[in-house]
Scaffold this active site. Structure first.
Site, PDB file in Angstrom:
ATOM      1  N   HIS A 135       8.751   5.671  -6.312  1.00 15.80           N
ATOM      2  CA  HIS A 135       9.767   4.893  -5.590  1.00 15.80           C
ATOM      3  C   HIS A 135      10.692   4.119  -6.527  1.00 15.80           C
ATOM      4  CE1 HIS A 135       9.121   5.308  -1.368  1.00 15.80           C
ATOM      5  NE2 HIS A 135       7.884   4.862  -1.358  1.00 15.80           N
ATOM      6  N   GLU A 160      10.386   8.095   1.420  1.00 16.89           N
ATOM      7  CA  GLU A 160       8.941   8.258   1.568  1.00 16.89           C
ATOM      8  C   GLU A 160       8.519   9.705   1.311  1.00 16.89           C
ATOM      9  OE1 GLU A 160       7.221   5.923   1.341  1.00 16.89           O
ATOM     10  OE2 GLU A 160       8.399   4.223   2.052  1.00 16.89           O
ATOM     11  N   MET A 169       3.244  -1.616  -1.859  1.00 16.83           N
ATOM     12  CA  MET A 169       4.682  -1.824  -1.693  1.00 16.83           C
ATOM     13  C   MET A 169       5.367  -1.755  -3.046  1.00 16.83           C
ATOM     14  SD  MET A 169       7.249  -2.318   0.208  1.00 16.83           S
ATOM     15  CE  MET A 169       8.880  -2.372  -0.523  1.00 16.83           C
ATOM     16  N   GLU A 229       4.033   4.718  -5.587  1.00 14.80           N
ATOM     17  CA  GLU A 229       4.891   3.536  -5.766  1.00 14.80           C
ATOM     18  C   GLU A 229       5.724   3.657  -7.039  1.00 14.80           C
ATOM     19  OE1 GLU A 229       4.970   1.867  -3.112  1.00 14.80           O
ATOM     20  OE2 GLU A 229       3.140   2.741  -2.303  1.00 14.80           O
ATOM     21  N   GLY A 267      -0.504  -0.239   2.583  1.00 19.53           N
ATOM     22  CA  GLY A 267      -1.353   0.269   1.507  1.00 19.53           C
ATOM     23  C   GLY A 267      -0.870  -0.265   0.173  1.00 19.53           C
TER      24      GLY A 267
HETATM   25 ZN   LIG Z   1       6.355   4.824   0.029  1.00 16.86          ZN
END
Ligand SMILES: [Zn+2]
Length: 1013
Positions: free
Chosen positions: A412, A431, A374, A409, A372
Site C-alpha cells: 500500500h 485493496e 492499517m 501494508e 487487521g
Molecule cells: Zn489493504
C-alpha cells in the site's frame, strides 16, 4: 431527497458574542462531499493527548494553509465530536510568492528546496479587510464544521486558518482513541493511537477528509516524558512543555503530500526492535529524491545552508530506518517482522521501480485494533497477531498470516499512499493491488512456500461469494461513510486481486509491470481512477505487442469491474476434428433458491447516475420496498431472480488451455478471447480424441469451466491413475468447479464425489485444502441427519492415508505449506472425532493440566493445539473448560490467545457455553477477569456457532439479549454479523424461517456502522 433537519441555534457566549454557533442534526444525507472551492495545502498541527483516568482528552491547535479556488465566504471542514474554540479562529491572507511545483531534494532526514540555500518567504500581511468569522455551523449529518466569514475569500489567494479545539480519546477503536492492556505484573498500561481509514481523521482534528484533498503535515505531539510518540515522519526534536512539568513536545518533520486517512499518531510506552535495513542499488530504481510539492517553506524551517548540493552520481544508499514496536512483554515476537520487512520493502522498490520515499518506517503491533492492519504512511499499525510471531510456536499458518499482512501494508505504501484513489469508488484498486502484490513479496522471502499457488485458494473463496445474487460489482458508487465502510469486503480485496492477477497473466509480466510503473510514476503524490491504470497498461501492451491493437484493457476490465459475478465457460469438444466449442454464461450458485438478506438500508434516495451499478439501490429494487427514510436494519427472505438483467452478464474471457500427453501447465498465454458480444467461439487447440483437455491453466482467469461428460471422465481417470500429471492448482480447480457446478445443479453430485476418490493419493496442500472445504460444507449439511455416520466414514476414508503419512507432529524438513496440509488433515480427524486425534488430545490435555507451570509448559504443539484443545473440551467437563479459561487470562501470544478463544466454544455443556457468551457479548464484569476483548466476538461467535450444541444457544441469546448486545457494541453492524454467524450453520429452511421471522417482527433499529477493514 428527504431531509428532516432541525436547527438548534444558540448565541455563543463570552468574548465573541457576535459569532453564531449553529448545530444541524439531520438524517443521513447523500450530499456529504465537501465543496471544492477551498483546498488544503499544509496542516501545522499540534496535539496533546491526555491519558489519565477521568481525563481522556485531546487539546489541539492548528494552522491550515489554504488555496481559494473560487470566491466564497465559507470554509467547510470535516469535524466530528470536536469542540472548536470560536474565539481562537482567525483567517489571514498569506502573501506568499506562489511556488507551485517547488522541487525539493531529500538530504539526510529532511526536505529542502532545490537550488536555493535558504527558504524564502515574504512576511504575511494582514489586510484591513481580512475576513472575520461570523458564524460556525456544525452539521452532524454531514460531519462538517462550516466557518462563515463576513467578507468573501478571494479566488487564487492563499489564506491561513488558525484554530484551537478539544476532543476526546474514546475507547471505540476509531479516530484518535485510547486503549489499555495489562502488563506481565498485572498493571494497566494506556496508549493512544489512530485509525482513520476511511473517514475518521475528522474525529481527531478538523480537516478536509477526502482522499483527493492531499496536503503536507507538520505534526507536533505532546506526551509524558516516560512515553514515546510516533507519527508518519521522523522526529526532529523534543522540547520541554513549559506549563506541564514532566511533559514534552515532539516535533516531527514535514510529511510528503498525503491524504488525511493516512495520517497517524501513536503515543505509548512500547519498545522497539530496529531492523537491519537494506542497501539501495540506485541504478536499478528511479530515485525519489525529487519531490514535487505545491507547498511553501516558511521561516520556522531549520536553516539549510550547511547542506550543499552535490552533482556527483549518488553512491548506494541505505534504505529507510525500520522499527518494529510492541509492548515490552511481546518484544520476543518481533523478529519475523524485523527480518521480513526490509527484504519485502526492497523487493517492492524494485518491483514498482520506485523508491519508498520516506526516511523511516515504523510497524506497530496493537493489543486492541478494529482492522487487521492499517497502512498509514511510515507508521503502519497492526493487530498483534498480524505483526508478532512467536518463534517457539512454529505455527506455519500464523507465520504466513504475519507475512501476508506485513506485505499487504507495505504494498500500500505505493498503491494507495503514493498514488491514491480519487474517491472511494476505486478502493478496490488499492485493496486488490495490495492483496495481489503481497503474494509476490511473500514469494520473494519464502520461495519454498509456493505461496502463489496457495493464493488460488483465496480466489476460490471469492468465486464462492461472487456466485451469489447478493454480491456486488467491485467498482461501486459510494457517497456516505457507511457505504464506504461496506466496501472493505472480500469482493474488493480478493476479487480485486484475482482480476489483477488475471490481467498480469494476459498482458504478460513485462507489459504488466511496465504499465503499472508508468502509472505510479505519472500519478505519484496525486490521485487516480481505474481508467488511468487501464490507459497506462493499454499503452504499454500495445507498444510491446502483447495485446491485439483492436482490444484495449479498459474494454476488457470494465466487463469485470462494473458488474458483479463471473462466467462459467462450457466446453463441448468435437472429438473428430480436435476443436472445441466454448460458450459463457453467468455462474449463479442458487439460480432459483431463496436467500436471506441482511442489510442496513442505504441512505441513498436517488438512483445512481453512472452506468456503474449501485448495489444498495439494487438491493432495494429486488426487495420492492419503498426507499428507506433512515438507516434501518432489515432481514428478509427474498426470492432471488436468476435472470435479472441477464443480457449484461457476459465478459471478455481470456482462454488458456492445454491437454493430453503433452500438457504444459506453464502455457498461461491467452489462446482465445471470448467476446461478450458473441454467443460461442471455437477453440482450435488440437488434442487427440483419447486425451483430456483442460482450460484456465493455473486458474489464471476468474471463471469456472464445465466440460462434456467424456472429457470429465478422462480428467477423473487421469487423477485416479496419476494425478501429478495435472498441476496442483488445476487439481484444486477441478475439485472446486465440479462441486460448485453440482451445487448449482449443472452437474450430478456423483461426478465430484467420483472425482474425490483420487484424494487418497493427494498430499499437496492446495488440492487438499480445496477438497476439505467442499467436504466440510457437505459435513455441515449432513451433521443433523441420520446419515451422518455413513458420511463420516466416507470422508475419513479419503484423508486417512494422508493423515498417516503426515502424522500429528511437525517433521524437521517440513516446509510451511506442508505444515498447513498436515494441520488441515489433522483438523479433519479431530472434527470427525477419530481416535487418531481424540486419543492424543485427551491424553496430552490431561498431562498439561498436571504440569507445574501450565502457562509456560505445554505438551501440546502450538500448530495443532486448536484441534486438540477442542477435542479435549468436547470430551471433557467443567474442569477442562475452567483450566483453559484460566490460561486465556494469562496467555501472552496473540495467536495462542485466538486458539483458546475458539476452543472454549467447543464444549458440549450448554451452561458453560451460555456463560461464555454472556461474558463476551454484553457488559459483564467477568470479561476483564477472563481477558476477553471486544474485538474477540468474531472468534467466539464462530466457534460457538459451529458447535452443534452451541448454535441454538447463540441464536437464543441473540434473540433474548439483542438490545444489550446492541448497546454493548454501540452499533448495529457487529450484532448483525454476530447473528449472521449464528444462523450460518443452519441446515434446514424451517430453522432459518423461524429465526428470520423473529427478527422481522422485533427489530427496527436505527444504526451506525463501525469501522471494519
Ligand atoms: Zn489493504
Amino acid at each position: 431527497m428527504q431531509v428532516s433537519a432541525f436547527l438548534l441555534l444558540c448565541l455563543a457566549t463570552a468574548a465573541i458574542s457576535e459569532v453564531l454557533v449553529t448545530r444541524i442534526s439531520s438524517d443521513k444525507l447523500k450530499d456529504v462531499r465537501l465543496p471544492m472551492n477551498v483546498l488544503p495545502e499544509r496542516y501545522r498541527l499540534q496535539l496533546l493527548p491526555i491519558l489519565e483516568e477521568g481525563n481522556f482528552t485531546t487539546q489541539g491547535e492548528m494552522e491550515l494553509d489554504l488555496l481559494v479556488k473560487s470566491k466564497t465566504d465559507q470554509i467547510v471542514l470535516h469535524s466530528v465530536n470536536l469542540e472548536i474554540d470560536e474565539s481562537s479562529v482567525s483567517l489571514s491572507l498569506s502573501k506568499i510568492i506562489p511556488k507551485r511545483d517547488v522541487i525539493f531534494v531529500k538530504k539526510r532526514d529532511r526536505f529542502i528546496p532545490k537550488g536555493r540555500s535558504t527558504p524564502r518567504k515574504i512576511e504575511e500581511e494582514r489586510y484591513k479587510d481580512e475576513p472575520e468569522l461570523t458564524k460556525l455551523i456544525y452539521d452532524s449529518a454531514k460531519e462538517t464544521a462550516t466557518f462563515v466569514f463576513d467578507s468573501p475569500l478571494k479566488m487564487g489567494e492563499r489564506y491561513t486558518l488558525r484554530l484551537a479545539f478539544t476532543g476526546s480519546l474514546p475507547a471505540d477503536l476509531k479516530g484518535f482513541y485510547r486503549s489499555s492492556f495489562l502488563d506481565r505484573n498485572g498493571n494497566k498500561r494506556w496508549l493512544a493511537v489512530t485509525q482513520f481509514e476511511a473517514t475518521d481523521a475528522r474525529r481527531a482534528f478538523p480537516c478536509f477528509d477526502e482522499p483527493a484533498m492531499k496536503a503536507t503535515f507538520d505534526i507536533t505531539l505532546g506526551r509524558k516524558e516516560s512515553m514515546s510518540a510516533l507519527t508518519n515522519m521522523p522526529k526532529i526534536r523534543t522540547e520541554p512543555m513549559l506549563d506541564r512539568p514532566g511533559w514534552v513536545w515532539d516535533v516531527f518533520e514535514r510529511s510528503v503530500p498525503m491524504s488525511t486517512y493516512l495520517v497517524a499518531f501513536f503515543v505509548s510506552d512500547f519498545e522497539f526492535k530496529e531492523a537491519e535495513t537494506y542497501t539501495r542499488e540506485t541504478a536499478v530504481i528511479e530515485s525519489q529524491e525529487e519531490m514535487r510539492s505545491a507547498d511553501e517553506v516558511d521561516s520556522t524551517d531549520p536553516p539549510t545552508t550547511d547542506l550543499p548540493l552535490s552533482e556527483e552520481p549518488p553512491a548506494p544508499q541505505p534504505g529507510p530506518v525500520i522499527r518494529i514496536w510492541a509492548r515490552s512483554d511481546a518484544m520476543n515476537q518481533t523478529e519475523l517482522a524485523a527480518t521480513s520487512t526490509p527484504a519485502m520493502l526492497s523487493f517492492l522498490e524494485k518491483y514498482f521501480g520506485i523508491e519508498y520515499p520516506l526516511p523511516k518506517l515504523d510497524l506497530v503491533g496493537l493489543p486492541d485494533f478494529a482492522a487487521g492492519a492499517m497502512e498509514n504512511w511510515g507508521l503502519i499499525t497492526y493487530r498483534e497477531r498480524a505483526l508478532l510471531y512467536d518463534p517457539s510456536s512454529s505455527v506455519a499458518r500464523d507465520r504466513l498470516y504475519v507475512q501476508k499482512v506485513v506485505a499487504h501494508e507495505l504494498a500500500h505504501q505505493w498503491f494507495g499512499n503514493l498514488v491514491t484513489m480519487k474517491w472511494w469508488t476505486d478502493l478496490w484498486l488499492n485493496e486488490g493491488f495490495a492483496t495481489y502484490v503481497q503474494g509476490l513479496a511473500i514469494n520473494h522471502v519464502e520461495p519454498n512456500w509456493k505461496y502463489l499457488d496457495y493464493f488460488t485458494l483465496e480466489i476460490q473463496d471469492v468465486l464462492g461469494l461472487d456466485s451469489l445474487e447478493s454480491s456486488h460489482p467491485i467498482s461501486a458508487e459510494v457517497v456516505h461513510p457507511d457505504q464506504i465502510t461496506e466496501l472493505f469486503d472480500a469482493i474488493s480485496y480478493k476479487k480485486g486481486a484475482a482480476i489483477i492477477r488475471m490481467m498480469n497473466f494476459f498482458l504478460g509480466e513485462s507489459s504488466f509491470r511496465g504499465g503499472v510503473t508508468n502509472y505510479l510514476k505519472d500519478k505519484k503524490y496525486g490521485n487516480a481512477e481505474q481508467d488511468d491504470l487501464w490507459k497506462a497498461l493499454t499503452d504499454q501492451a500495445h507498444a510491446d505487442g502483447t495485446l491485439p491493437d483492436d482490444i484495449d484493457v479498459k474494454s476488457i476490465m470494465d466487463s469485470w469491474t462494473l458488474k458483479k459475478g463471473y462466467p462459467v465457460v462450457t466446453v463441448t469438444r468435437n472429438y473428430k476434428d480436435g476443436s472445441a466449442s466454448l460458450s459463457q454464461k453467468r455462474f449463479l450458485l442458487n439460480p432459483d433458491s431463496k436467500s436471506i438478506e441482511f442489510k442496513i438500508s442505504a441512505p441513498v434516495t436517488e438512483a445512481p447516475k453512472s452506468r456503474k451499478k449501485n448495489r444498495f439501490a439494487e438491493a432495494r429494487k429486488i426487495s420492492q420496498s419503498p426507499p428507506p427514510q433512515s438507516n434501518k436494519f432489515e432481514l428478509r427472505t427474498t426470492e432471488v431472480r436468476s435472470n435479472d438483467e441477464e443480457t449484461h452478464y457476459s465478459w471478455w474471457v481470456p482462454i488458456t488451455a492445454t491437454g493430453g500427453s503433452t500438457a504444459d501447465f506453464n502455457a498461461t498465454n491467452t489462446v482465445l478471447w471470448l467476446n461478450p458480444e458473441e454467443d460461442a467461439a471455437t477453440l482450435k487447440h488440437k488434442v487427440e480424441a483419447s486425451q483430456w483437455l483442460i482450460l484456465n491453466i493455473q486458474r489464471s482467469g476468474f471463471y469456472r469451466v464445465n466440460y462434456d461428460d467424456k472429457n470429465w471422465q478422462m480428467l477423473i481417470n487421469q487423477l485416479r491413475s496419476d494425478h501429478k500429471r495435472i498441476h496442483p492448482v488445476n487439481r484444486a480447480q477441478l475439485i472446486d468447479d465440479s462441486f460448485s457446478l453440482a451445487a448449482s445443479g449443472q452437474l450430478p453430485y456423483t461426478l465430484p464425489l467420483e472425482l474425490s476418490r483420487y484424494l487418497v493419493n493427494e498430499r499437496d496442500t492446495v488440492p487438499i485444502a480445496s477438497a476439505v472445504k467442499e467436504w466440510g460444507k457437505l459435513s455441515g449439511r449432513f451433521k443433523h441427519t441420520a446419515d451422518y455416520g455413513l458420511f463420516k466414514k466416507a470422508y475419513a476414508k479419503l484423508f486417512l492415508p494422508a493423515s498417516k503419512s503426515f502424522g500429528l507432529d511437525r517433521k524437521e524438513e517440513e516446509t510451511g505449506l506442508e505444515g498447513v496440509a498436515r494441520v488441515t488433515v489433522s483438523n479433519i480427524m479431530c472434527s470427525l472425532d477419530l481416535p487418531t486425534c481424540t486419543g492424543p488430545a485427551i491424553q496430552l490435555f490431561k498431562k498439561w493440566m498436571t504440569t507445574d507451570d501450565p502457562d509456560s509448559e505445554n505438551p501440546i504443539k502450538a500448530d495443532i493445539s486448536g484441534s486438540l484443545y477442542c477435542a479435549a473440551l468436547r470430551h471433557g467437563g467443567e474442569e477442562e473448560w475452567e483450566f483453559l479459561k484460566d490460561r486465556l487470562a494469562k496467555v501472552n501470544t496473540a495467536t495462542q490467545r485466538d486458539v483458546m478463544l475458539s476452543s472454549l466454544g467447543c464444549t458440549y455443556h450448554p451452561w458453560l457455553l451460555r456463560r461464555y457468551i454472556n461474558a463476551a457479548f454484553v457488559e459483564n464484569p467477568l470479561r476483564s477477569k477472563w481477558g476477553i476483548r471486544k474485538q474477540d466476538w468474531r472468534a467466539i461467535a464462530g466457534s460457538v456457532a459451529s458447535n452443534p450444541v452451541g448454535r441454538n444457544i447463540l441464536v437464543t441469546f441473540a434473540k433474548e439479549r439483542w438490545d444489550d448486545v446492541h448497546k454493548f457494541f454501540g452499533s448495529t453492524l457487529t450484532p448483525l454479523r454476530l447473528f449472521q454467524t449464528a444462523v450460518s450453520s443452519f441446515s434446514t429452511e424451517a430453522e432459518v424461517t423461524e429465526v428470520s421471522t423473529h427478527f422481522l417482527l422485533s427489530n427496527d433499529k436505527s444504526s451506525q456502522t463501525e469501522f471494519q477493514n
